[in-house]
Structures are given as structure tokens and as C-alpha cells.
Design a protein around this motif. Structure first.
Motif, PDB file in Angstrom:
ATOM      1  N   LEU A   1       0.813  -1.228   0.000  1.00 17.70           N
ATOM      2  CA  LEU A   1       0.000   0.000   0.000  1.00 17.70           C
ATOM      3  C   LEU A   1       0.839   1.267   0.000  1.00 17.70           C
ATOM      4  O   LEU A   1       0.350   2.345  -0.337  1.00 17.70           O
ATOM      5  N   ASP A   2       2.070   1.151   0.411  1.00 17.49           N
ATOM      6  CA  ASP A   2       2.916   2.339   0.528  1.00 17.49           C
ATOM      7  C   ASP A   2       4.347   1.981   0.143  1.00 17.49           C
ATOM      8  O   ASP A   2       5.259   2.000   0.963  1.00 17.49           O
ATOM      9  N   PRO A   3       4.552   1.620  -1.117  1.00 23.41           N
ATOM     10  CA  PRO A   3       5.878   1.139  -1.536  1.00 23.41           C
ATOM     11  C   PRO A   3       6.994   2.165  -1.354  1.00 23.41           C
ATOM     12  O   PRO A   3       8.156   1.797  -1.196  1.00 23.41           O
ATOM     13  N   SER A   4       6.651   3.441  -1.319  1.00 23.83           N
ATOM     14  CA  SER A   4       7.697   4.463  -1.222  1.00 23.83           C
ATOM     15  C   SER A   4       8.264   4.590   0.196  1.00 23.83           C
ATOM     16  O   SER A   4       9.264   5.254   0.415  1.00 23.83           O
ATOM     17  N   LYS A   5       7.600   3.954   1.173  1.00 24.34           N
ATOM     18  CA  LYS A   5       8.042   4.051   2.573  1.00 24.34           C
ATOM     19  C   LYS A   5       8.188   5.503   3.029  1.00 24.34           C
ATOM     20  O   LYS A   5       9.182   5.862   3.681  1.00 24.34           O
ATOM     21  N   GLY A   6       7.214   6.297   2.687  1.00 25.73           N
ATOM     22  CA  GLY A   6       7.299   7.718   2.982  1.00 25.73           C
ATOM     23  C   GLY A   6       6.943   8.089   4.414  1.00 25.73           C
ATOM     24  O   GLY A   6       6.982   9.259   4.776  1.00 25.73           O
ATOM     25  N   GLY A   7       6.574   7.103   5.229  1.00 27.87           N
ATOM     26  CA  GLY A   7       6.259   7.424   6.621  1.00 27.87           C
ATOM     27  C   GLY A   7       4.771   7.514   6.914  1.00 27.87           C
ATOM     28  O   GLY A   7       4.376   7.667   8.066  1.00 27.87           O
ATOM     29  N   SER A   8       3.945   7.385   5.886  1.00 27.23           N
ATOM     30  CA  SER A   8       2.492   7.489   6.123  1.00 27.23           C
ATOM     31  C   SER A   8       1.884   6.172   6.576  1.00 27.23           C
ATOM     32  O   SER A   8       0.774   6.138   7.103  1.00 27.23           O
ATOM     33  N   LEU A   9       2.602   5.077   6.401  1.00 28.83           N
ATOM     34  CA  LEU A   9       2.093   3.764   6.821  1.00 28.83           C
ATOM     35  C   LEU A   9       3.240   2.944   7.407  1.00 28.83           C
ATOM     36  O   LEU A   9       4.323   2.849   6.826  1.00 28.83           O
ATOM     37  N   GLY A  10       2.964   2.360   8.568  1.00 22.36           N
ATOM     38  CA  GLY A  10       3.985   1.548   9.227  1.00 22.36           C
ATOM     39  C   GLY A  10       3.343   0.607  10.217  1.00 22.36           C
ATOM     40  O   GLY A  10       2.177   0.236  10.056  1.00 22.36           O
ATOM     41  N   VAL A  11       4.109   0.237  11.226  1.00 21.10           N
ATOM     42  CA  VAL A  11       3.609  -0.727  12.198  1.00 21.10           C
ATOM     43  C   VAL A  11       3.766  -0.210  13.626  1.00 21.10           C
ATOM     44  O   VAL A  11       4.637   0.603  13.925  1.00 21.10           O
ATOM     45  N   ALA A  12       2.864  -0.705  14.486  1.00 20.18           N
ATOM     46  CA  ALA A  12       3.042  -0.565  15.925  1.00 20.18           C
ATOM     47  C   ALA A  12       3.498  -1.932  16.403  1.00 20.18           C
ATOM     48  O   ALA A  12       2.758  -2.915  16.274  1.00 20.18           O
ATOM     49  N   LEU A  13       4.710  -1.993  16.891  1.00 24.46           N
ATOM     50  CA  LEU A  13       5.278  -3.283  17.294  1.00 24.46           C
ATOM     51  C   LEU A  13       5.097  -3.468  18.796  1.00 24.46           C
ATOM     52  O   LEU A  13       5.675  -2.712  19.588  1.00 24.46           O
ATOM     53  N   ASP A  14       4.295  -4.460  19.165  1.00 28.82           N
ATOM     54  CA  ASP A  14       4.062  -4.755  20.582  1.00 28.82           C
ATOM     55  C   ASP A  14       4.737  -6.085  20.891  1.00 28.82           C
ATOM     56  O   ASP A  14       4.426  -7.105  20.268  1.00 28.82           O
ATOM     57  N   VAL A  15       5.643  -6.056  21.842  1.00 30.38           N
ATOM     58  CA  VAL A  15       6.394  -7.276  22.162  1.00 30.38           C
ATOM     59  C   VAL A  15       5.477  -8.401  22.629  1.00 30.38           C
ATOM     60  O   VAL A  15       5.786  -9.576  22.436  1.00 30.38           O
ATOM     61  N   TYR A  16       4.358  -8.052  23.246  1.00 29.34           N
ATOM     62  CA  TYR A  16       3.436  -9.088  23.729  1.00 29.34           C
ATOM     63  C   TYR A  16       2.909  -9.926  22.572  1.00 29.34           C
ATOM     64  O   TYR A  16       2.758 -11.143  22.684  1.00 29.34           O
ATOM     65  N   HIS A  17       2.636  -9.263  21.481  1.00 33.59           N
ATOM     66  CA  HIS A  17       2.057  -9.956  20.328  1.00 33.59           C
ATOM     67  C   HIS A  17       3.089 -10.672  19.476  1.00 33.59           C
ATOM     68  O   HIS A  17       2.754 -11.566  18.709  1.00 33.59           O
ATOM     69  N   THR A  18       4.343 -10.282  19.587  1.00 33.47           N
ATOM     70  CA  THR A  18       5.338 -10.724  18.599  1.00 33.47           C
ATOM     71  C   THR A  18       6.574 -11.427  19.165  1.00 33.47           C
ATOM     72  O   THR A  18       7.389 -11.931  18.391  1.00 33.47           O
ATOM     73  N   TRP A  19       6.713 -11.475  20.472  1.00 29.07           N
ATOM     74  CA  TRP A  19       7.957 -11.975  21.069  1.00 29.07           C
ATOM     75  C   TRP A  19       8.303 -13.400  20.633  1.00 29.07           C
ATOM     76  O   TRP A  19       9.471 -13.774  20.564  1.00 29.07           O
ATOM     77  N   TRP A  20       7.282 -14.198  20.372  1.00 32.74           N
ATOM     78  CA  TRP A  20       7.438 -15.618  20.046  1.00 32.74           C
ATOM     79  C   TRP A  20       7.929 -15.837  18.617  1.00 32.74           C
ATOM     80  O   TRP A  20       8.335 -16.962  18.270  1.00 32.74           O
ATOM     81  N   ASP A  21       7.859 -14.824  17.784  1.00 32.88           N
ATOM     82  CA  ASP A  21       8.006 -14.994  16.333  1.00 32.88           C
ATOM     83  C   ASP A  21       9.451 -15.306  15.958  1.00 32.88           C
ATOM     84  O   ASP A  21      10.350 -14.492  16.191  1.00 32.88           O
ATOM     85  N   PRO A  22       9.697 -16.472  15.353  1.00 28.00           N
ATOM     86  CA  PRO A  22      11.074 -16.814  14.980  1.00 28.00           C
ATOM     87  C   PRO A  22      11.669 -15.857  13.953  1.00 28.00           C
ATOM     88  O   PRO A  22      12.881 -15.810  13.792  1.00 28.00           O
ATOM     89  N   LYS A  23      10.821 -15.097  13.265  1.00 32.86           N
ATOM     90  CA  LYS A  23      11.323 -14.153  12.270  1.00 32.86           C
ATOM     91  C   LYS A  23      11.314 -12.709  12.794  1.00 32.86           C
ATOM     92  O   LYS A  23      11.413 -11.764  12.003  1.00 32.86           O
ATOM     93  N   LEU A  24      11.202 -12.526  14.098  1.00 33.53           N
ATOM     94  CA  LEU A  24      11.043 -11.177  14.633  1.00 33.53           C
ATOM     95  C   LEU A  24      12.228 -10.273  14.307  1.00 33.53           C
ATOM     96  O   LEU A  24      12.060  -9.151  13.800  1.00 33.53           O
ATOM     97  N   LYS A  25      13.420 -10.735  14.582  1.00 35.55           N
ATOM     98  CA  LYS A  25      14.609  -9.908  14.338  1.00 35.55           C
ATOM     99  C   LYS A  25      14.731  -9.557  12.851  1.00 35.55           C
ATOM    100  O   LYS A  25      14.929  -8.390  12.484  1.00 35.55           O
ATOM    101  N   GLU A  26      14.577 -10.560  12.026  1.00 29.46           N
ATOM    102  CA  GLU A  26      14.668 -10.369  10.576  1.00 29.46           C
ATOM    103  C   GLU A  26      13.636  -9.340  10.084  1.00 29.46           C
ATOM    104  O   GLU A  26      13.942  -8.469   9.261  1.00 29.46           O
ATOM    105  N   GLN A  27      12.434  -9.423  10.612  1.00 31.51           N
ATOM    106  CA  GLN A  27      11.382  -8.524  10.137  1.00 31.51           C
ATOM    107  C   GLN A  27      11.517  -7.115  10.722  1.00 31.51           C
ATOM    108  O   GLN A  27      11.090  -6.138  10.114  1.00 31.51           O
ATOM    109  N   ILE A  28      12.104  -7.007  11.917  1.00 34.22           N
ATOM    110  CA  ILE A  28      12.404  -5.673  12.456  1.00 34.22           C
ATOM    111  C   ILE A  28      13.439  -4.995  11.554  1.00 34.22           C
ATOM    112  O   ILE A  28      13.331  -3.806  11.248  1.00 34.22           O
ATOM    113  N   GLU A  29      14.402  -5.776  11.110  1.00 38.56           N
ATOM    114  CA  GLU A  29      15.407  -5.228  10.184  1.00 38.56           C
ATOM    115  C   GLU A  29      14.762  -4.788   8.870  1.00 38.56           C
ATOM    116  O   GLU A  29      15.091  -3.749   8.313  1.00 38.56           O
TER     117      GLU A  29
END
Lengths: 288, 288
Positions: A178-206
């Protein structure tokens, strides 16, 4: 990595954390008294006091928002329901703008009716399509007024009722579409409670990087967890590697507030609000 | 896709489904009486009756296993604990062989001590390394004796206590690393309860294919879900798209049993075992 041990400069309180104890105006005063300089309020709490009054109160304390909770719940069984959801998100964006929030957090919704115990349909793929369309439409208006939208991936145990976006990877896929330009109008709210278990967490934060990481929420995962919604722990009382994950987001450019968001029917909502805030401050310094 | 509407030829009962009502020998008799021709028993249930007796009873009914529950829990705080886990998995493999199971299901474990409420360490990455090593070692012996191992990805809400492998993708990554030839000695047990929410489910089922899909478990996800472990629903009572997912696994070569595994403190464990089995048969025909 920033040193949090000496101050609460980067602490924000999600106001749901003490919602059972206090009204929002009281929460703001109690936070200000403790030099907490940021909060993330919920729409229902704002509405009880009145948005004009809250805006004024925030200004008088020079208090900023780390986010505004929340837009979303884009799914519905019919066109009328979809339109209502879109109208409501427009209002949420206006409110976020009025309160000068850095972003509107989106809990995107999932199977319509599931939250009330009876899903109107079971096709989670359809829910995901409706969410995609809903975010796309909200984004148009959000861009017009300049209010970034932060998609919050929710824990998979919330996939039926509250959000059909359940991993950071999935949220970022939607952002990229939806926002390929990464202009700052769309992103994520990262909550550790929802995501701590994710084996791809570090990779996806990067992958997310600075332009997509719009908000960062903390609390802790208790063992055992006794309720799927309202048994979150205080930082340090559970098993989440809070400093490690904060290191990852900061390594990738995040330099904003650490927002404490604790829903706790069994424990923290039962304690005096003063103790909860004081503990948030202590644990922010020692465990976040 | 196979037509299940007329018989229970491909129904298997995971014996935990009626474990509160009956001992394993009684479960086997009650299943045989209903022309259910496969079960998946748990080690503790086998041990109460005695493995020789169970093996004989299964033979006398010409009853097969769809899997054996379970190996795993590979993590520990020290070398002694790791060794004990490995020895125990060797015994589990021997038992599975004795009962002529098609695979040993692995619930891999996670943070040591978390199940008892106090994790000895919080590094889920370390748990994942220990699991990798544990599966690798178990696989050596399993190959020697010819017992396929089926890694079961568990729902992320079980990530602290029971399994640090939480998505099908993650399980398949491990399979590919440890058994690149896909010779059938290592694969996955796919349980819809743990995986229905996954946006990559269809894609990863396709990736798994016939050689990795060793077992298929069904039940349903209730809204609301009142307990993180023991509030599973009967097929049709929740929101999982059971026929759609079965279609995906069958399109990719799976032709084995649909194993019903319901942990239900609040409902099905309180009903007469006869009613539970009869309902499993009906719902297998209508909803699975």
C-alpha cells in the motif's frame, strides 16, 4: 542502545494500563506529576472527558502522545457495515490529528461477530481482503491530513476476534503493497506481547527499519497466562527478552517512546493507580 | 478431496479426547465398537495399562495408529537435563516402534521450567538451538529403527511453555536443515488448531508436500476461547475452515487419517465418552 536507567524520558503510558482506576484527565495529571511526558490514550477514554478538554490538558502539561488508540475493525458482513467502519476510521484519524498524535494505531479486526461469540463468516482470507481495502481507503484520507497509520499485528490467539494481521511480516507485506515508497504514512506498531514468540522477529524488524517502526509497546508474557486478553504482565515479571528486542528496534533506527500497555484484570487493574505508575517507572528503568 | 460423508474410514481418535472418561483399553474397545479403525495414544495412557497389553489389543481389533504422542521437550538448563530428554526420546521411539506407529509426534519444548511457572532462562533462541540439536540426535536413532519423527508446530500462545516451534514454516525449515533428502524420516504433524490463523498456511502446506505431511489433526477454535490449553472445540463449533484446509493437505498428497484431538476441560471431558465418540463420528462426516 539508549540508557533508560536514570530517567523516564522515553517512557510512555498507554492509558488502558490504569483505565480501571482513573478517568483520562486524572491519568494525565498523575503521569505529569511523575514527569512521564507521553501517553497513548484510547478513544473511549477521550470521549468520556471530551477531546477539547484533553487537548488543552495535554498542552498545559507539554505532554505528547506516543500514539492514539485506535482505528481499525475494518471487516463487516455487508456494504453498510464496511462503510460504517470506514466512516469511523475517518473520525479516529481526525481525533488523532486534533491531539497531535504521531500515529493512529490500527487493530484491524477479523471475523465479523466473532468478538461477540458468533462469527458471521469464517473465511479469514476474506477478512484479510476487507482489511486490505479498509486500510487502503483510510490511508488516502490519512495522507490528506498528515496522520501516519500504524498497523499493529496482534498475537495469533486474537486472530478470530480482533485482528487477522498476526505477524510483523504480514503487516509489512501490507505496508509494502500500500505504501511502496516508505514515505512514513504507513507503518507498524510493534508490541512485544504480540510478537515476542516470532522466529522471524529480528529479521522482520530489520526489514521494517526506521520508516516503518512507528510505535513500540512493552509489557511481559506471564507463565502461566490465564486469559487470552487481560492477563498481561509488568515488564520483568514474564519471559520476554525486553532489552534484546529493544536493542533490535533501536539498531534499526527507532528512537521513540517505549509505551507500556498492560491489560491485567487479575492483577494490575486491581492495584492503586499510583502503584501501577510507580512500578512502570521503576521497571522501565530496570527491565525495559 | 476424499468424501468423508458416508464412513469413518479415515477418522482417527487422539485418545486425549476422552482421557478423563476412560482408560486406554476401554477407549480402544469403544472405538472398535464404532468401527473407528485408528487411534493416536499418549505415552502416559499406554503406561497405565501396559504397552504389551495395548499392542495385543490393537492387533486383536486390527486397529492402527495415526501417530504416537509424544516425544520432544528437548530443552533443559544443564547437560544432565539435556541427556535425560534424549534418553526419554529414545524410549518414546522404541514404544512407537513397538506399537507400529507411522510416526512419533514431537512437542519440542521451550523455556525450561516455564510449564511449572518459572522459566530457568528466557532466551527462546537458545531453546530453539537446543531443540534443533535434540531433534537431530533423536533423528539418528529414529532412522536406525525406522520410526519417522513428526515435528508439531504449536500455537504461539504455547511458545513459552510447550513448544518454541510455532509455525509450519519454522518446522519445515528445521526439516529441510536436518533431512534435506526428504526421505520420509522427518516431517510435520499439522494440527489445524495450532496453525489455522497463519497467513502462510496454504503456501507452507504446498512446500511441505506429501513427504513432510506425516499427520493431520483436527478440532476447532472457539470464540471466545477461555483457556490457552484446554478449551478446544468440536469440529464445526468454531471458526476454522476445516474443509478448506483438508483440501489443501490432500491437494498436496496427504491421504492419511484425520485425527481428532480435543482437550476440553469445560465441555467434552465432562460428557459421557460414548457421546464424545459418537459426536466425533458425526462431525467427521459433516464438518471435517
Amino acid at each position: 542502545m539508549r540508557d533508560f536507567s536514570k530517567s523516564c524520558e522515553w517512557l510512555s503510558i498507554n492509558t488502558a494500563t490504569v483505565k480501571k482506576q482513573w478517568s483520562l484527565d486524572k491519568i494525565i495529571d498523575e503521569c505529569a506529576k511523575r514527569n512521564i511526558r507521553s501517553i497513548s490514550p484510547w478513544r473511549d477514554q477521550v470521549s468520556v472527558v471530551g477531546i477539547e478538554r484533553i487537548a488543552k490538558q495535554l498542552k498545559s502539561h507539554s505532554m505528547t502522545l506516543s500514539g492514539y488508540c485506535r482505528g481499525g475493525f475494518f471487516t463487516a458482513v455487508d456494504a453498510k457495515g464496511l462503510q460504517e467502519a470506514r466512516d469511523d476510521n475517518r473520525r479516529a484519524i481526525d481525533e488523532a490529528k486534533k491531539l497531535e498524535a504521531p500515529c493512529l494505531v490500527l487493530v484491524v479486526g477479523s471475523l465479523p461477530g466473532a468478538l461477540a461469540g458468533a462469527a458471521s463468516y469464517k473465511e479469514i482470507g476474506l477478512a484479510r481482503e476487507q482489511v486490505f481495502d479498509g486500510v487502503a481507503q483510510a490511508l488516502e484520507y490519512a495522507k490528506e491530513v498528515g496522520m501516519p497509520l500504524a498497523i499493529e499485528p496482534l498475537h495469533p490467539m486474537q486472530a478470530a476476534e480482533r485482528a487477522c494481521i498476526n505477524t510483523l511480516e504480514q503487516a509489512l507485506d501490507m505496508c509494502d503493497a500500500l505504501d511502496p515508497s516508505k514515505g512514513g504514512s504507513l507503518g507498524v506498531a510493534l508490541d512485544v506481547y504480540h510478537t515476542w514468540w516470532d522466529p522471524k522477529l529480528k529479521e522482520q524488524i530489520e526489514r521494517a527499519g526506521r520508516n516503518r517502526l512507528l510505535a513500540y509497546h512493552v509489557c511481559d508474557w506471564l507463565t502461566p497466562t490465564k486469559d487470552l486478553l487481560n492477563d498481561r504482565g509488568m515488564m520483568g515479571d514474564g519471559v520476554i527478552e525486553l532489552k534484546k528486542i529493544r536493542g533490535w528496534v533501536e539498531d534499526n533506527g527507532f528512537a521513540g517512546f517505549c509505551e507500556v500497555e498492560i491489560f491485567s484484570e487479575l492483577d494490575w487493574w486491581k492495584r492503586p493507580g499510583e502503584d501501577v505508575l510507580d512500578t512502570c517507572i521503576t521497571r522501565h528503568k530496570t527491565h525495559t
